[in-house]
Design a protein around this motif. Sequence first.
Motif, PDB file in Angstrom:
ATOM      1  N   TYR A 248       0.972  -1.245   0.071  1.00 48.74           N
ATOM      2  CA  TYR A 248      -0.198   0.004   0.135  1.00 48.74           C
ATOM      3  C   TYR A 248       0.864   1.160  -0.141  1.00 48.74           C
ATOM      4  CZ  TYR A 248       1.116   0.640   4.873  1.00 48.74           C
ATOM      5  OH  TYR A 248       1.561   0.990   6.104  1.00 48.74           O
ATOM      6  N   LYS A 249       2.130   1.269   0.894  1.00 51.75           N
ATOM      7  CA  LYS A 249       2.864   2.268   0.570  1.00 51.75           C
ATOM      8  C   LYS A 249       3.354   2.781  -0.729  1.00 51.75           C
ATOM      9  CE  LYS A 249       4.633   1.902   5.503  1.00 51.75           C
ATOM     10  NZ  LYS A 249       5.697   1.618   6.273  1.00 51.75           N
ATOM     11  N   LEU A 250       4.025   1.829  -1.447  1.00 45.49           N
ATOM     12  CA  LEU A 250       4.553   2.262  -2.867  1.00 45.49           C
ATOM     13  C   LEU A 250       3.224   2.687  -3.671  1.00 45.49           C
ATOM     14  CD1 LEU A 250       7.215   0.308  -4.133  1.00 45.49           C
ATOM     15  CD2 LEU A 250       5.542   1.231  -5.929  1.00 45.49           C
ATOM     16  N   PRO A 251       2.130   2.098  -3.805  1.00 45.67           N
ATOM     17  CA  PRO A 251       1.213   2.824  -4.911  1.00 45.67           C
ATOM     18  C   PRO A 251       0.858   4.123  -4.374  1.00 45.67           C
ATOM     19  CG  PRO A 251       0.623   0.534  -4.507  1.00 45.67           C
ATOM     20  CD  PRO A 251       1.977   1.053  -3.556  1.00 45.67           C
ATOM     21  N   LEU A 252       0.527   4.528  -2.990  1.00 47.39           N
ATOM     22  CA  LEU A 252       0.266   5.766  -2.623  1.00 47.39           C
ATOM     23  C   LEU A 252       1.447   6.947  -2.751  1.00 47.39           C
ATOM     24  CD1 LEU A 252      -1.499   4.693   0.520  1.00 47.39           C
ATOM     25  CD2 LEU A 252      -2.580   5.464  -1.430  1.00 47.39           C
ATOM     26  N   LEU A 283      10.365   8.417   0.953  1.00 49.84           N
ATOM     27  CA  LEU A 283       9.433   9.233   0.372  1.00 49.84           C
ATOM     28  C   LEU A 283       8.082   8.858   0.752  1.00 49.84           C
ATOM     29  CD1 LEU A 283      10.678   8.743  -3.163  1.00 49.84           C
ATOM     30  CD2 LEU A 283      11.216  10.447  -1.610  1.00 49.84           C
ATOM     31  N   TRP A 284       7.639   7.646   1.539  1.00 50.95           N
ATOM     32  CA  TRP A 284       6.511   7.577   1.962  1.00 50.95           C
ATOM     33  C   TRP A 284       6.071   8.372   3.311  1.00 50.95           C
ATOM     34  CZ3 TRP A 284       1.811   6.044   2.144  1.00 50.95           C
ATOM     35  CH2 TRP A 284       1.091   5.517   3.594  1.00 50.95           C
ATOM     36  N   ASP A 285       7.066   8.616   4.005  1.00 52.27           N
ATOM     37  CA  ASP A 285       7.189   9.597   5.163  1.00 52.27           C
ATOM     38  C   ASP A 285       6.614  10.998   4.621  1.00 52.27           C
ATOM     39  OD1 ASP A 285       7.942   7.709   6.893  1.00 52.27           O
ATOM     40  OD2 ASP A 285      10.081   8.133   6.953  1.00 52.27           O
TER      41      ASP A 285
END
Length: 349
Positions: A248-252, A283-285
């Motif tokens: 879920y992190k990478l697509p978002l 980058l998720w952060d």
Amino acid sequence: MDVLRLLRQMDSLDFMGYHRRNRPVDRGEAQRMDYFGDPYIDATWKANVPQGLLDRIRSWIVRTPVTEEIRPGRQVEVAPWPERIDETGAVVFRESDRPEYEKMKNETIKPDVVVFCTGYTHHYPFLGDHRYDEEYYEGKLVRKIWLRDDPSLGFIGFVRPNLGAIPPLTEFQAQLWVLNLLAPERVKRPLLPSDEPHYQLMRKNNARIRYGVDHESYAYQLALDMGSAPSFIDVLRIGFSSGNGGWYKLPLTWALSANFNTKFRLLGPWKWDGAPGVMNTELWDTVARRQIFFGHFTLSVVPMLIFGPMSFIVFLCASLYQFLRNIFRMLAPNRWKYGNNPERGSLLF
């Protein structure tokens, strides 16, 4: 130290591209750091209390930091353009009706350092002949990088993005240029001039800067050219196989962040095995810490609501145009064959 900073032109900063302690920072955090000057420059002109009803409502919804709360006693004075420096070492400012002149005209400023940010021009005398002048290259550079008839000469880092920094685009340019030189068969698509207008910024004929580009569109175009832009299925596949919540992190992160260079290192000729890990952490952060309304809604949902329908309409018009164009091409031979035949009638009007 009494330092006069003369800022003739302030360029846009890539807030997401600056790093501190080896991690990306967003605009809000950058405003609280020493190297970012906006709060210090604004402090001179910012009222201590909200002015008027609308300003009070705005201040109640979102409050910008006050310089005194961040770094007491530190600010940058915006000065007008200097006329000269007199015999005592004090700056004599050029008269104008601007507010910075009214504020600084009675001040005695004896600078230790004067920085002239006057810009530069593109001039290449070492290339000789007709190639020394930038006008020679107007409209001739493939993706604003190399001449179509001489790919061995590349111009890296000369584009000016509307928002964002030049160095990330420089990396994209270097990747495409080297790929075209060493392995042109790996360039995934013809580098047609018709693919270039969408990222070029509109300008006046007498504009000084004639090489402006839209950062997001230009970065994505170069990624498409190299085959480095993953599809939605690719993003899901890489996310599920990356672990650490990547499903879920990478697509978002892909959907809600800017066109970081790391996004286009997931696959393609410049694939980097560490890219999914960076997407799922650093980058998720930057995505996860945004506020819901003033972050995700204003930066993502609102642009989608505005430009999504517009893009869909343009897509429909382009599809209809392509369909009619194909029909016209099928009818074109008969049109020219019978157009001048009086017995068959004329199809030309």
